[in-house]
Design a protein around this motif. Structure first.
Motif, mmCIF file in Angstrom:
data_model
loop_
_atom_site.group_PDB
_atom_site.id
_atom_site.type_symbol
_atom_site.label_atom_id
_atom_site.label_comp_id
_atom_site.label_asym_id
_atom_site.label_seq_id
_atom_site.Cartn_x
_atom_site.Cartn_y
_atom_site.Cartn_z
ATOM 1 N N SER A 192 -9.992 -3.450 -5.117
ATOM 2 C CA SER A 192 -8.938 -3.824 -4.165
ATOM 3 C C SER A 192 -7.564 -3.385 -4.656
ATOM 4 C CB SER A 192 -8.926 -5.312 -3.829
ATOM 5 O OG SER A 192 -9.770 -6.024 -4.616
ATOM 6 N N PHE A 193 -7.377 -3.290 -5.959
ATOM 7 C CA PHE A 193 -6.125 -2.710 -6.460
ATOM 8 C C PHE A 193 -5.944 -1.297 -5.933
ATOM 9 C CE2 PHE A 193 -5.655 -5.688 -10.218
ATOM 10 C CZ PHE A 193 -4.515 -6.266 -9.690
ATOM 11 N N ALA A 194 -7.017 -0.529 -6.056
ATOM 12 C CA ALA A 194 -6.948 0.846 -5.564
ATOM 13 C C ALA A 194 -6.603 0.852 -4.077
ATOM 14 C CB ALA A 194 -8.273 1.563 -5.821
ATOM 15 N N VAL A 195 -7.234 -0.069 -3.333
ATOM 16 C CA VAL A 195 -6.995 -0.127 -1.888
ATOM 17 C C VAL A 195 -5.531 -0.423 -1.586
ATOM 18 C CG1 VAL A 195 -7.449 -1.491 0.195
ATOM 19 C CG2 VAL A 195 -9.344 -0.720 -1.233
ATOM 20 N N ILE A 196 -4.950 -1.425 -2.267
ATOM 21 C CA ILE A 196 -3.569 -1.780 -1.897
ATOM 22 C C ILE A 196 -2.570 -0.807 -2.513
ATOM 23 C CG2 ILE A 196 -4.089 -4.203 -1.447
ATOM 24 C CD1 ILE A 196 -2.717 -4.948 -4.008
ATOM 25 N N VAL A 197 -2.929 -0.131 -3.574
ATOM 26 C CA VAL A 197 -2.030 0.899 -4.095
ATOM 27 C C VAL A 197 -1.966 2.062 -3.101
ATOM 28 C CG1 VAL A 197 -1.774 2.669 -5.867
ATOM 29 C CG2 VAL A 197 -2.209 0.309 -6.525
ATOM 30 N N ILE A 198 -3.123 2.409 -2.533
ATOM 31 C CA ILE A 198 -3.146 3.487 -1.539
ATOM 32 C C ILE A 198 -2.413 3.046 -0.272
ATOM 33 C CG2 ILE A 198 -4.624 4.832 0.012
ATOM 34 C CD1 ILE A 198 -6.744 4.775 -2.236
ATOM 35 N N GLY A 199 -2.725 1.838 0.201
ATOM 36 C CA GLY A 199 -2.168 1.390 1.475
ATOM 37 C C GLY A 199 -0.733 0.938 1.371
ATOM 38 N N TYR B 111 -18.513 -1.653 4.613
ATOM 39 C CA TYR B 111 -17.900 -1.629 3.279
ATOM 40 C C TYR B 111 -16.385 -1.797 3.408
ATOM 41 C CZ TYR B 111 -17.455 -0.064 -1.584
ATOM 42 O OH TYR B 111 -17.202 0.018 -2.928
ATOM 43 N N ALA B 112 -15.783 -1.094 4.372
ATOM 44 C CA ALA B 112 -14.336 -1.192 4.585
ATOM 45 C C ALA B 112 -13.941 -2.608 4.992
ATOM 46 C CB ALA B 112 -13.895 -0.191 5.645
ATOM 47 N N SER B 113 -14.797 -3.266 5.787
ATOM 48 C CA SER B 113 -14.494 -4.629 6.241
ATOM 49 C C SER B 113 -14.360 -5.580 5.067
ATOM 50 C CB SER B 113 -15.606 -5.138 7.159
ATOM 51 O OG SER B 113 -15.701 -4.314 8.282
ATOM 52 N N VAL C 215 -5.643 -2.238 5.739
ATOM 53 C CA VAL C 215 -6.619 -1.690 6.686
ATOM 54 C C VAL C 215 -6.861 -0.213 6.369
ATOM 55 C CG1 VAL C 215 -7.098 -1.139 9.096
ATOM 56 C CG2 VAL C 215 -5.945 -3.275 8.520
ATOM 57 N N VAL C 216 -5.772 0.532 6.278
ATOM 58 C CA VAL C 216 -5.900 1.977 6.066
ATOM 59 C C VAL C 216 -6.473 2.265 4.672
ATOM 60 C CG1 VAL C 216 -4.610 4.133 5.913
ATOM 61 C CG2 VAL C 216 -4.075 2.482 7.699
ATOM 62 N N GLY C 217 -5.989 1.523 3.680
ATOM 63 C CA GLY C 217 -6.496 1.715 2.317
ATOM 64 C C GLY C 217 -8.000 1.460 2.240
ATOM 65 N N ALA C 218 -8.444 0.364 2.885
ATOM 66 C CA ALA C 218 -9.874 0.026 2.848
ATOM 67 C C ALA C 218 -10.694 1.105 3.560
ATOM 68 C CB ALA C 218 -10.106 -1.335 3.510
ATOM 69 N N VAL D 8 -1.861 9.458 -4.294
ATOM 70 C CA VAL D 8 -0.901 8.642 -3.533
ATOM 71 C C VAL D 8 0.236 8.177 -4.441
ATOM 72 C CG1 VAL D 8 -0.591 6.459 -2.307
ATOM 73 C CG2 VAL D 8 -2.533 7.933 -1.770
ATOM 74 N N LEU D 9 -0.116 7.741 -5.646
ATOM 75 C CA LEU D 9 0.906 7.261 -6.582
ATOM 76 C C LEU D 9 1.909 8.364 -6.916
ATOM 77 C CD1 LEU D 9 -0.910 4.962 -9.172
ATOM 78 C CD2 LEU D 9 0.931 4.347 -7.610
ATOM 79 N N LEU D 10 1.389 9.586 -7.036
ATOM 80 C CA LEU D 10 2.281 10.699 -7.386
ATOM 81 C C LEU D 10 3.170 11.079 -6.206
ATOM 82 C CD1 LEU D 10 -0.132 12.951 -9.485
ATOM 83 C CD2 LEU D 10 1.783 11.570 -10.306
ATOM 84 N N VAL D 11 2.583 11.097 -5.003
ATOM 85 C CA VAL D 11 3.311 11.587 -3.842
ATOM 86 C C VAL D 11 4.188 10.496 -3.210
ATOM 87 C CG1 VAL D 11 3.056 12.598 -1.542
ATOM 88 C CG2 VAL D 11 1.533 13.296 -3.391
ATOM 89 N N LYS D 12 3.607 9.289 -3.070
ATOM 90 C CA LYS D 12 4.362 8.195 -2.457
ATOM 91 C C LYS D 12 4.054 6.908 -3.228
ATOM 92 C CE LYS D 12 5.637 6.539 2.163
ATOM 93 N NZ LYS D 12 5.542 5.088 2.010
ATOM 94 N N PRO D 13 4.823 6.669 -4.294
ATOM 95 C CA PRO D 13 4.484 5.568 -5.213
ATOM 96 C C PRO D 13 4.414 4.210 -4.544
ATOM 97 C CG PRO D 13 6.225 6.953 -6.122
ATOM 98 C CD PRO D 13 6.013 7.418 -4.716
ATOM 99 N N THR D 14 5.051 4.008 -3.408
ATOM 100 C CA THR D 14 4.979 2.694 -2.758
ATOM 101 C C THR D 14 3.730 2.548 -1.905
ATOM 102 O OG1 THR D 14 6.292 3.600 -0.953
ATOM 103 C CG2 THR D 14 7.476 2.387 -2.647
ATOM 104 N N GLY D 15 2.873 3.562 -1.873
ATOM 105 C CA GLY D 15 1.686 3.499 -1.028
ATOM 106 C C GLY D 15 2.012 3.983 0.372
ATOM 107 N N LEU D 16 0.983 4.241 1.171
ATOM 108 C CA LEU D 16 1.200 4.865 2.475
ATOM 109 C C LEU D 16 2.081 4.017 3.386
ATOM 110 C CD1 LEU D 16 -2.398 6.264 3.107
ATOM 111 C CD2 LEU D 16 -0.374 7.484 2.270
#
Lengths: 295, 461
Positions: free
Chosen positions: A230-237, A16-18, A246-249, A278-286
């Motif tokens: 994928s939005f969620a993934v790149i917002v997190i990452g 799934y992550a791939s 990679v990390v977001g996925a 993630v948005l609250l703590v680090k808005p630019t993503g990890l």
């Protein structure tokens, strides 16, 4: 929990992550270099799925050759479609407000759903067979195909790293991303860099579609589901970071599997909860950098 | 708990209930007889049963019969992800319309079909009102979504007061949670299928111990499991139910769920996933070997031709679990060699669309013949074209022959009654079909399976 069970769930998670990584890295790459949020990116994933289906099921047959042809074809065609989209639709909007890009790519997303229905019909397209057989882990079954997807996606990730770190064009893309005016002043062909970046990002999405559809099936509207995730993934990452994708996925896939095992009712919700945190703590993503506003 | 908004009519005594069921069974027996006779002898006159009810079928409209065409408005999903449902149902309605019109219409009135798209989500109610008030629909047919069917109750019953014959939406709440005056449902609803599934488990797998569930995460998935598991617990008190799993509609990756189910070591897996979800789950389950470790996989929505097409022959395991499917109508039952009406319908539908008829085609086709039968029945009794109240009265208790066989419209709750089938999935290729089909049908009699009117196991509020 038995070791076999833990192992198969790990494989499911990596599979799934791939897929998520392949879609999200393309989206992130295009955004990172061009500051374009391509809402039709998910629809390119859908097109890749249908192209893979056409090659494997309609032209060659569900043999390894048919599937591999589907992967290559979807990569190539989506690179071409991506380049064409950038040249004809996106380029005229570079100097316009970013809302117009969103509107345009949104319109493209809707239109492509209908294009798919016109060409392939509204039904779910089914792959009748997976190539390369199965392995057994205890009384669990793992299609080797899933392992191939995991391996391919890992390879794509390594290639992308090499491309941006080692090749001239990759370095130029990063330079153009950082400051297109100066890059142009230094004699780089930013037009060519942008069209290449868009083509590469789109090709990754198409490849993801072709890899995913033998297991996840192809259907109109699958792009919308993919783009939201994928939005969620790149917002997190972090937008624009390959490592972030990679990390977001991985985070998204692990969160999902854990919820499936522990509390399925929150399966879909958890990833968005992570995203909000993630948005609250680090808005630019990890792994995202401060975004420089550009005009 | 239970149905709070029942009318006093529903509080029938046991004796009355026995009488009603008896009448129902009698009706079905007569109907089946008529249907089979029509099939055997008539050489395919699809209207033999209903036509005999009408002394004037095919004649010019008499003085008491309006001369303008009878407008019937239908609403299904005509576009979007579920758009095929509406197109399939619409094609079947057109076949019925053409058949009826070519025989002179209903008491000489030709049928004219108009339609609106249920996929126009913001305007479901408005569009129903529009069809009746602006476009002159006298009778309504259709509705795919259970949610829409419930949403429309107030509009139909209070504002429009026009008959609506539901042919797809399957929530028990539509007919079993209160007496409707103008709403009928000709199609099978969920509950009898789930109740029959419990019987199937007891009959075929008496030593099954552990039952798992994976269904869609909305009312249908929850209700379906509730009905099936409650009934099965009554039949097999020793049975153990594993933690039920509910998934979001449109989930594409079931692999983690499937391995979770395998880790729970069930004997039986019950699943109310439907449409593309059912097909995707099925293929991944086959790839993940689920069917090698369970005795049976039971899905009340598997008997849908679109789902079976998406599954494909090569995903049907050749050994391992029995795979059971059901639905509202199966195009190969009653068998074509004994029931010509079904054979003719399948042939016509295939001629028109190139496909074998899905269940929505069978039920919508039947709806038009139910309307015809009711109007002719009223005419026989009253000697005139029925007004709305008279039509409703004539619909109550009517028996109409559809492709699925005779359907008896129970007067109390306006619910169509016919047998429930469960069939085992087999490859279609060797039998000449382009997709897997259901063989070895187990038929459960309506009179035995249907709960009494308004006695649903589903919570009404």
């Amino acid at each position: 929990m038995s070791i076999g069970y833990a192992l198969v769930q790990t494989i499911n998670t990596l599979f799934y992550a791939s897929i998520l990584f392949l879609i999200a890295s393309g989206l992130s790459l295009i955004y990172g270099i061009m500051r374009i949020l391509n809402l039709a990116h998910g629809s390119f994933y859908m097109l890749g799925a249908y192209i893979g289906y056409t090659a494997a099921m309609l032209w060659i047959g569900p043999t390894p050759a048919g599937f591999i042809a589907g992967f290559i074809l979807s990569l190539a065609l989506l690179a071409a479609i991506g380049a064409l989209t950038e040249r004809t639709l996106i380029r005229p909007l570079y100097s316009k407000p970013p809302e117009l890009q969103l509107l345009l790519t949104f319109a493209l997303m809707i239109a492509l759903d209908d294009v798919v229905k016109m060409i392939w019909g509204p039904e779910y397209k089914s792959f009748t067979k997976l190539p390369w057989g199965y392995i057994s882990i205890g009384h669990y079954n793992v299609p080797v195909y899933m392992l191939v997807v995991i391996a391919s996606s890992t390879m794509v990730g390594l290639l992308l790293w090499w491309f941006f770190a080692r090749t001239t064009i990759g370095k130029q893309m990063r330079a153009a991303a950082y400051n297109p005016e100066i890059a142009a002043a230094l004699g780089m062909n930013t037009d060519l860099l942008f069209v290449s970046a868009f083509a590469l990002g789109s090709a990754l999405s198409g490849f993801a579609g072709a890899m995913a559809s033998p297991i996840l099936t192809a259907y109109p509207g699958m792009g919308t589901d993919a783009i939201v995730l994928s939005f969620a993934v790149i917002v997190i990452g972090g937008m624009g970071s390959i490592l972030g994708s990679v990390v977001g996925a991985l985070i998204a896939a692990i969160a999902r599997t854990v919820m499936v095992i522990v509390y399925p009712l929150l399966e879909v919700a958890l990833i968005y909860i992570v995203m909000i945190i993630v948005l609250l703590v680090k808005p630019t993503g990890l792994f995202g950098k401060e975004i420089v506003e550009r005009r | 708990m239970g149905c709070d908004n029942l009318s006093e009519k529903s509080n029938i005594s046991r004796r009355e209930f026995v009488k009603i069921v008896g009448a129902g069974i009698a009706g079905l027996v007569v109907g089946i007889g008529a249907g089979y006779v029509a099939g055997r002898g008539g050489g395919g006159k699809t209207v033999t049963v209903t036509k005999t009810a009408s002394p004037v079928g095919g004649k010019q409209p008499g003085p008491s019969i309006p001369s303008k065409p009878l407008k019937i408005g239908y609403m299904y999903f005509m576009s979007g992800p579920f758009g095929t449902y509406g197109k399939m149902a619409g094609a079947a309605l057109e076949i019925a319309r053409d058949e009826i019109n070519s025989m002179g219409g209903i008491l000489g009135r030709k049928i004219e079909l108009i339609n609106k798209d249920e996929a126009d989500r913001q305007h479901v109610i408005d569009n129903i009102v529009k069809m009746v008030k602006d476009e002159g629909a006298e009778i309504l047919v259709g509705i795919d979504s259970s949610g829409d069917s419930l949403k429309l109750i107030k509009t139909i019953e209070q504002e429009l007061q026009v008959p609506l014959i539901v042919t797809h939406a399957a929530t028990p709440k539509l007919t079993e949670c209160g007496k409707r005056k103008f709403i009928f449902r000709i199609s099978m609803y969920e509950e009898p299928i789930d109740l029959a599934a419990a019987r199937l488990v007891k009959e075929y797998y008496p030593d099954a111990k552990r039952v798992a569930n994976i269904g869609p995460d909305y009312a249908y998935g929850w209700d379906s499991w509730a009905v099936f598991s409650k009934r099965l617990k009554e039949l097999m008190p020793g049975i153990e139910f594993l933690e039920p799993i509910y998934v979001k509609l449109g989930t594409t990756d079931y692999t983690s769920y499937i391995d979770k189910i395998i880790s729970m070591k069930p004997d039986i897996v019950f699943s109310s996933l439907w449409g593309g979800d059912a097909a995707t789950f099925f293929k991944q389950a086959a790839a993940k070997g689920l069917f090698k470790i369970v005795k049976a996989y039971i899905n009340p929505m598997l008997g849908a031709t679109d789902t079976l097409k998406a599954i494909g022959d090569s995903n049907v395991p050749s050994s391992g679990a029995d795979i059971w499917g059901s639905g509202r109508y199966w195009f190969l039952y009653p068998p074509h060699d004994v029931y010509t009406l079904n054979k003719k319908f399948v042939e016509k539908y295939k001629g028109k669309t190139g496909e074998y008829p899905p269940y929505v085609a069978g039920t919508s086709y039947t709806a038009l013949y139910a309307i015809k039968a009711a109007i002719e029945r009223a005419y026989v009794e009253l000697g005139k074209w029925p007004d709305v109240d008279e039509f409703v009265k004539a619909m109550e208790g009517i028996v109409v022959a559809g492709p699925m066989g005779p359907v008896y419209v129970r007067p109390e709750d306006h619910q169509g009654m016919y047998y429930v089938y469960w069939g085992k999935l087999v490859k279609g290729g060797p039998r000449g079909f382009p997709f897997p089909i259901l063989g070895d049908l187990s038929i459960y009699d309506a009179g035995e399976i249907f709960p009494p009117p308004f006695k649903t196991l589903v919570k009404c509020s």
